[in-house]
Write an enzyme that holds these catalytic residues in place. Structure first.
Site, PDB file in Angstrom:
ATOM      1  N   ASP A 145       0.873  -1.164   0.000  1.00 58.13           N
ATOM      2  CA  ASP A 145       0.000   0.000   0.000  1.00 58.13           C
ATOM      3  C   ASP A 145       0.911   1.216   0.000  1.00 58.13           C
ATOM      4  O   ASP A 145       1.614   1.479   0.984  1.00 58.13           O
ATOM      5  CB  ASP A 145      -0.882  -0.025   1.253  1.00 58.13           C
ATOM      6  CG  ASP A 145      -1.786   1.197   1.369  1.00 58.13           C
ATOM      7  OD1 ASP A 145      -1.649   2.125   0.548  1.00 58.13           O
ATOM      8  OD2 ASP A 145      -2.614   1.232   2.291  1.00 58.13           O
ATOM      9  N   HIS A 176      -8.587   5.340   2.348  1.00 53.30           N
ATOM     10  CA  HIS A 176      -8.266   3.951   1.997  1.00 53.30           C
ATOM     11  C   HIS A 176      -9.269   3.427   0.966  1.00 53.30           C
ATOM     12  O   HIS A 176     -10.141   2.616   1.285  1.00 53.30           O
ATOM     13  CB  HIS A 176      -8.284   3.071   3.242  1.00 53.30           C
ATOM     14  CG  HIS A 176      -7.223   3.415   4.230  1.00 53.30           C
ATOM     15  ND1 HIS A 176      -5.890   3.164   4.014  1.00 53.30           N
ATOM     16  CD2 HIS A 176      -7.296   4.002   5.451  1.00 53.30           C
ATOM     17  CE1 HIS A 176      -5.185   3.565   5.054  1.00 53.30           C
ATOM     18  NE2 HIS A 176      -6.019   4.081   5.937  1.00 53.30           N
ATOM     19  N   ASP A 227      -6.657  -0.790  -1.764  1.00 52.93           N
ATOM     20  CA  ASP A 227      -5.645   0.253  -1.956  1.00 52.93           C
ATOM     21  C   ASP A 227      -4.232  -0.321  -2.068  1.00 52.93           C
ATOM     22  O   ASP A 227      -3.248   0.400  -1.897  1.00 52.93           O
ATOM     23  CB  ASP A 227      -5.720   1.299  -0.833  1.00 52.93           C
ATOM     24  CG  ASP A 227      -5.564   0.701   0.559  1.00 52.93           C
ATOM     25  OD1 ASP A 227      -5.357  -0.525   0.671  1.00 52.93           O
ATOM     26  OD2 ASP A 227      -5.640   1.463   1.540  1.00 52.93           O
ATOM     27  N   TYR A 263       0.451   0.035  15.071  1.00 52.89           N
ATOM     28  CA  TYR A 263      -0.460  -0.194  13.951  1.00 52.89           C
ATOM     29  C   TYR A 263      -0.108   0.725  12.787  1.00 52.89           C
ATOM     30  O   TYR A 263      -0.037   1.939  12.927  1.00 52.89           O
ATOM     31  CB  TYR A 263      -1.916   0.049  14.372  1.00 52.89           C
ATOM     32  CG  TYR A 263      -2.868  -0.137  13.214  1.00 52.89           C
ATOM     33  CD1 TYR A 263      -3.130  -1.417  12.731  1.00 52.89           C
ATOM     34  CD2 TYR A 263      -3.456   0.946  12.582  1.00 52.89           C
ATOM     35  CE1 TYR A 263      -3.972  -1.607  11.652  1.00 52.89           C
ATOM     36  CE2 TYR A 263      -4.300   0.771  11.508  1.00 52.89           C
ATOM     37  CZ  TYR A 263      -4.560  -0.512  11.046  1.00 52.89           C
ATOM     38  OH  TYR A 263      -5.383  -0.697   9.973  1.00 52.89           O
ATOM     39  N   LYS A 292      -3.434  -2.806   7.920  1.00 49.67           N
ATOM     40  CA  LYS A 292      -3.521  -4.267   7.913  1.00 49.67           C
ATOM     41  C   LYS A 292      -2.514  -4.830   6.919  1.00 49.67           C
ATOM     42  O   LYS A 292      -1.983  -4.138   6.063  1.00 49.67           O
ATOM     43  CB  LYS A 292      -4.929  -4.732   7.562  1.00 49.67           C
ATOM     44  CG  LYS A 292      -5.947  -4.480   8.660  1.00 49.67           C
ATOM     45  CD  LYS A 292      -5.500  -4.925  10.029  1.00 49.67           C
ATOM     46  CE  LYS A 292      -5.581  -6.427  10.242  1.00 49.67           C
ATOM     47  NZ  LYS A 292      -5.171  -6.812  11.611  1.00 49.67           N
TER      48      LYS A 292
END
Length: 373
Positions: free
Chosen positions: A11, A18, A51, A230, A233
Site C-alpha cells: 500500500d 483507503h 488500496d 499499527y 492491515k
C-alpha cells in the site's frame, strides 16, 4: 523449464483515504517495472485490490532473489513519489524501512514466491486480499487442500488423495520464522487446532505429498511486528497452483462462498466477512469490507496468459449479496464483543493510551478508600 513466480504487494498511496490507488500511481509502478525488468524478468502483471498494488513477476532467479526484490522496492519507491505529488493518502505506508537491504521481507511489503519445474500446462491463481491479515487464507487453504466436502479430488484423484503437507508459521514469534510441518489427513486435527487461531498461526506454504511439489505459498508479514505499532492491515497475497496433482481451480475457489469472518475492516480493528470481488476493486463501506480477488493464469516458459478473473461471474454476485448481509449483521454490534478484535490485536493502536490513562482510576472495593484532599 524451472520458473520462479514472485508476487510482491504494498500500500503506497490511495485516493480519498483507503479506497484505491490512482491511475497515475499504477502507471508509474508499471513503467518502473518494465524499465527495470529488462533482462531480469520474463513477464509481469501489475494490478490492485483495494488500496494495495501487487506486482506479479516470472523469472529464473529463484525465491528471495535480491535483484527481483530490489526491482519491486524501487517500483514502490517511484509509486510513492507519485502518490506524494498527488497528495494521496498513506503515501509509502507499507515501506517501513528507509533503504533496501537485500530482500523486502521484513521491510513492509508482502511477499509470496514459489519455484517449480513447469508442467506441460501450468495453471495457477493469484489471490490478493485487502483490509485483512494472512490468517484470512487459513480456512480456504484448509478446506481446499484437506476437506473432501470442498475438494472432491481428495477422494476422486489418486495423487490428490495422497494429501498435502501444511507448513504453518507462528507469526507471533518475532525472533525468526517459527514453523511446523503437518500432513493431512494424519495430522488433520493438529492442523485445525492451529489454523483456528488466525491471528497467530497462519499457512505459510502447502506441498503435495504425492510429488513433494510446491502447491501454495502465502505472504506471512505482520506489519505491527515490524513497526511495533499499527500501520495498516497486512493485506496478504497467495499463489496457488491448480489441476493435475493439485486441487482443481474450482475446488480452491469454492471455500470463498462462505464469506468467513476475518480480522480487518475499519482501522484494522474489527471482524468482517471476506468478500470475493473482481480484480481492481476498491474499498468503500467502513473502509472495507475485507475483500479478496482471484486471478487465474496459465504460464508457459515463464510467460503469462492474460488473467481470467475468477470472481467476475454471475454466481459470485449472489455470494457477494450474502456476504454483505453477514458483515452488516456483525457491524450492527459496533464496537461490542466479537465485532471488534481482541485487545491483543488492538494493543498496537491508540486504544492502549486510553487504557493507560484509566488504569490509575481503578480501585479495589473493600479496601481503604482514597482520602479527599
Amino acid at each position: 523449464m524451472k520458473v520462479t513466480l514472485s508476487v510482491i504487494k504494498a500500500d503506497i498511496g490511495s485516493i480519498g483515504g483507503h479506497i484505491r490507488p490512482s491511475a497515475k500511481l499504477l502507471e508509474t509502478v508499471r513503467s518502473k517495472v518494465a524499465e527495470l525488468g529488462k533482462g531480469l524478468l520474463i513477464d509481469t502483471y501489475v494490478g490492485f485490490t483495494g488500496d494495495d498494488v501487487a506486482i506479479l513477476m516470472s523469472h529464473t532467479g529463484g525465491t528471495g532473489n535480491a535483484k527481483v526484490h530490489k526491482l519491486a522496492w524501487d517500483a514502490f519507491i517511484a509509486g510513492t513519489a507519485t502518490a506524494k505529488a498527488q497528495g494521496l493518502y498513506g503515501a509509502g505506508q507499507d515501506l517501513l524501512k528507509d533503504s533496501f537491504s537485500g530482500n523486502v521481507k521484513g521491510m513492509g511489503p508482502a511477499v509470496a514466491e514459489m519455484e517449480f519445474e513447469e508442467r506441460p500446462n501450468e495453471p495457477f491463481v493469484l489471490f490478493a486480499a485487502d483490509k485483512t491479515d494472512p490468517g484470512a487464507y487459513n480456512l480456504p487453504s484448509y478446506l481446499g487442500f484437506a476437506d473432501p466436502m470442498f475438494s472432491s479430488g481428495l477422494i476422486l484423484s489418486p495423487k490428490v488423495g495422497k494429501g498435502f503437507t501444511f507448513r504453518i508459521m507462528d507469526v507471533a514469534n518475532t525472533e525468526g520464522d517459527k514453523v511446523i510441518d503437518l500432513s493431512a489427513p494424519e495430522d488433520l486435527y493438529d492442523i485445525a487446532a492451529l489454523l483456528r487461531d488466525q491471528e497467530r498461526f497462519v499457512v505459510e506454504s502447502i506441498r503435495s505429498r504425492a510429488t513433494g511439489e510446491i502447491a501454495a505459498v502465502v505472504s506471512t508479514t505482520r506489519l505491527h511486528n515490524i513497526a511495533g505499532k499499527y500501520t495498516g492491515k497486512d493485506d496478504p497475497v497467495m499463489l496457488v497452483r491448480t489441476q493435475g496433482n493439485f486441487p482443481a481451480t474450482g475446488e480452491v475457489l469454492a471455500p470463498y462462498t462462505i464469506g468467513h469472518l476475518v480480522a480487518g475492516f475499519m482501522r484494522g480493528s474489527h471482524h468482517g466477512a471476506l468478500m470475493p470481488v473482481p480484480r481492481n476493486t476498491g474499498t468503500s463501506f467502513f473502509d472495507g469490507p475485507p475483500i479478496v480477488s482471484a486471478l487465474a493464469f496459465s504460464v508457459k516458459e515463464g510467460r503469462f496468459t492474460e488473467p481470467a478473473d475468477a470472481f467476475d461471474h454471475p454466481y459470485w454476485e449472489y455470494v457477494r449479496g450474502r456476504v454483505s448481509a453477514k458483515s452488516e449483521d456483525l457491524r450492527r454490534q459496533g464496537f461490542f464483543g466479537p465485532a471488534m478484535l481482541p485487545y491483543s490485536e488492538l494493543e498496537y493502536g491508540g486504544i492502549v493510551e486510553r487504557m493507560k490513562a484509566m488504569e490509575p482510576k481503578f480501585r479495589v472495593l473493600g479496601g481503604k478508600e482514597p482520602v479527599e484532599a
